[in-house]
Design a protein around this motif. Structure first.
Motif, PDB file in Angstrom:
ATOM      1  N   PRO A 186      -9.577   8.888   5.555  1.00 16.22           N
ATOM      2  CA  PRO A 186      -9.712   9.562   4.182  1.00 16.22           C
ATOM      3  C   PRO A 186      -8.198  10.267   3.786  1.00 16.22           C
ATOM      4  N   ARG A 187      -7.216   9.933   4.713  1.00 19.58           N
ATOM      5  CA  ARG A 187      -5.850  10.176   4.192  1.00 19.58           C
ATOM      6  C   ARG A 187      -5.560   9.318   3.361  1.00 19.58           C
ATOM      7  N   CYS A 188      -5.786   8.064   3.350  1.00 18.59           N
ATOM      8  CA  CYS A 188      -5.156   6.793   2.523  1.00 18.59           C
ATOM      9  C   CYS A 188      -5.507   7.014   1.070  1.00 18.59           C
ATOM     10  N   PHE A 189      -4.322   6.676   0.404  1.00 19.12           N
ATOM     11  CA  PHE A 189      -4.597   6.439  -1.218  1.00 19.12           C
ATOM     12  C   PHE A 189      -3.469   5.586  -1.648  1.00 19.12           C
ATOM     13  N   GLY A 190      -3.852   5.149  -2.749  1.00 19.31           N
ATOM     14  CA  GLY A 190      -2.537   4.406  -3.480  1.00 19.31           C
ATOM     15  C   GLY A 190      -2.484   2.922  -3.113  1.00 19.31           C
ATOM     16  N   PRO A 191      -1.452   2.504  -3.659  1.00 18.26           N
ATOM     17  CA  PRO A 191      -0.060   3.144  -4.301  1.00 18.26           C
ATOM     18  C   PRO A 191      -0.741   3.492  -5.941  1.00 18.26           C
ATOM     19  N   VAL A 192      -0.218   4.751  -6.228  1.00 16.91           N
ATOM     20  CA  VAL A 192      -0.490   5.195  -7.817  1.00 16.91           C
ATOM     21  C   VAL A 192       0.965   5.555  -8.285  1.00 16.91           C
ATOM     22  N   LEU A 230      -8.713   2.298  -0.589  1.00 17.49           N
ATOM     23  CA  LEU A 230      -7.696   1.372  -0.501  1.00 17.49           C
ATOM     24  C   LEU A 230      -8.457  -0.115  -0.804  1.00 17.49           C
ATOM     25  N   PRO A 231      -8.237  -1.095  -1.715  1.00 21.65           N
ATOM     26  CA  PRO A 231      -6.973  -0.845  -2.719  1.00 21.65           C
ATOM     27  C   PRO A 231      -7.486   0.095  -3.687  1.00 21.65           C
TER      28      PRO A 231
END
Length: 239
Positions: free
Chosen positions: A169-175, A203-204
């Protein structure tokens, strides 16, 4: 005779007005309002999203001058008015509004300004993502050194990361941050409704999952904690 008496009474009346406690109170309120509108303004931290850097209930001072002479930068702790895209602002009755008006002037007590406090991570045009192989936030492919983050979301390389199913759940982006706007995160990543709360673990990245803070909504840069006394501290660049 009467003309002279009237003339002599005018200075006396003016002296009484100048010496009146009510006049002093009004002048003090006006001066305090001007200082808070142009130089520095006190706020109360509304939540635990910046813990342990800032705790809920901490009284802080935000410098308006800092962003009058330069733009907000990565690592700054900023106070901003809740943008419309972040949800509706709370409704308040007449009495609560009146009490909040006093609080806004003196800097203590309830406030009518629905202000939030977060750390600026992405500036206009930059691209922010998480995570690196070690679980760190990256800005324009540069790993941020975030020693202020103590409570983060789970991430274990090769076991629970951005390549596993399910993803960390830490993952996000790229933004990519739009022009004139900023991406903000709470230091308490495990409990922060910030710019990427709707993007984590997807992700993505989904389209339009991030929410940003317009430059016009940023009130000032946090420079110090003034209350409680045992938490008083000054903030240098990067907190």
């Amino acid at each position: 005779m009467s003309t002279g008496t009237a003339a002599s009474s005018r200075p006396s009346r003016w002296r009484r007005i100048r010496r009146s406690p009510f006049t002093h109170l009004v002048l003090a309120i006006v001066l305090l309002s001007l200082v808070q509108a142009t130089v520095i303004k006190p706020f109360q931290v509304p939540s635990e999203s910046m813990s342990p850097t800032l705790e809920s209930g901490d009284r802080i001072l935000a410098s308006r001058v800092a962003y009058a002479v330069s733009d907000p930068g990565v690592g700054d702790i900023a106070v901003f008015a809740r943008p419309e895209s972040w949800g509706a602002r709370p409704e308040r009755g007449v009495l609560r509004t009146a009490v909040g008006w006093v609080g806004d002037i003196v800097g203590f007590g309830p406030s009518n300004q629905d202000a939030l406090v977060k750390r600026i991570i992405g500036v206009p045009g930059s691209t922010v993502r998480c995570c690196s192989a070690e679980g760190h936030v990256e800005v324009d492919d540069r790993i941020l050194d975030e020693d202020y983050v103590v409570h983060d979301l789970p991430f274990t390389p090769g076991v629970n990361d951005c390549t596993t199913a399910p993803q960390s759940p830490r993952c996000f982006g790229p933004v990519t941050v739009p022009s004139g706007e900023y991406l903000v995160l709470g230091d308490n990543r495990a409990n922060s409704a910030d710019s990427v709360v709707g993007c984590r673990g997807t992700l993505p990245a989904m389209v339009d999952c991030a929410r940003f803070v317009p430059r016009a909504d940023i009130v000032g840069k946090v420079v110090t904690v003034i209350w409680p006394f045992d938490r008083a501290r000054l903030f240098t660049d990067g907190g």
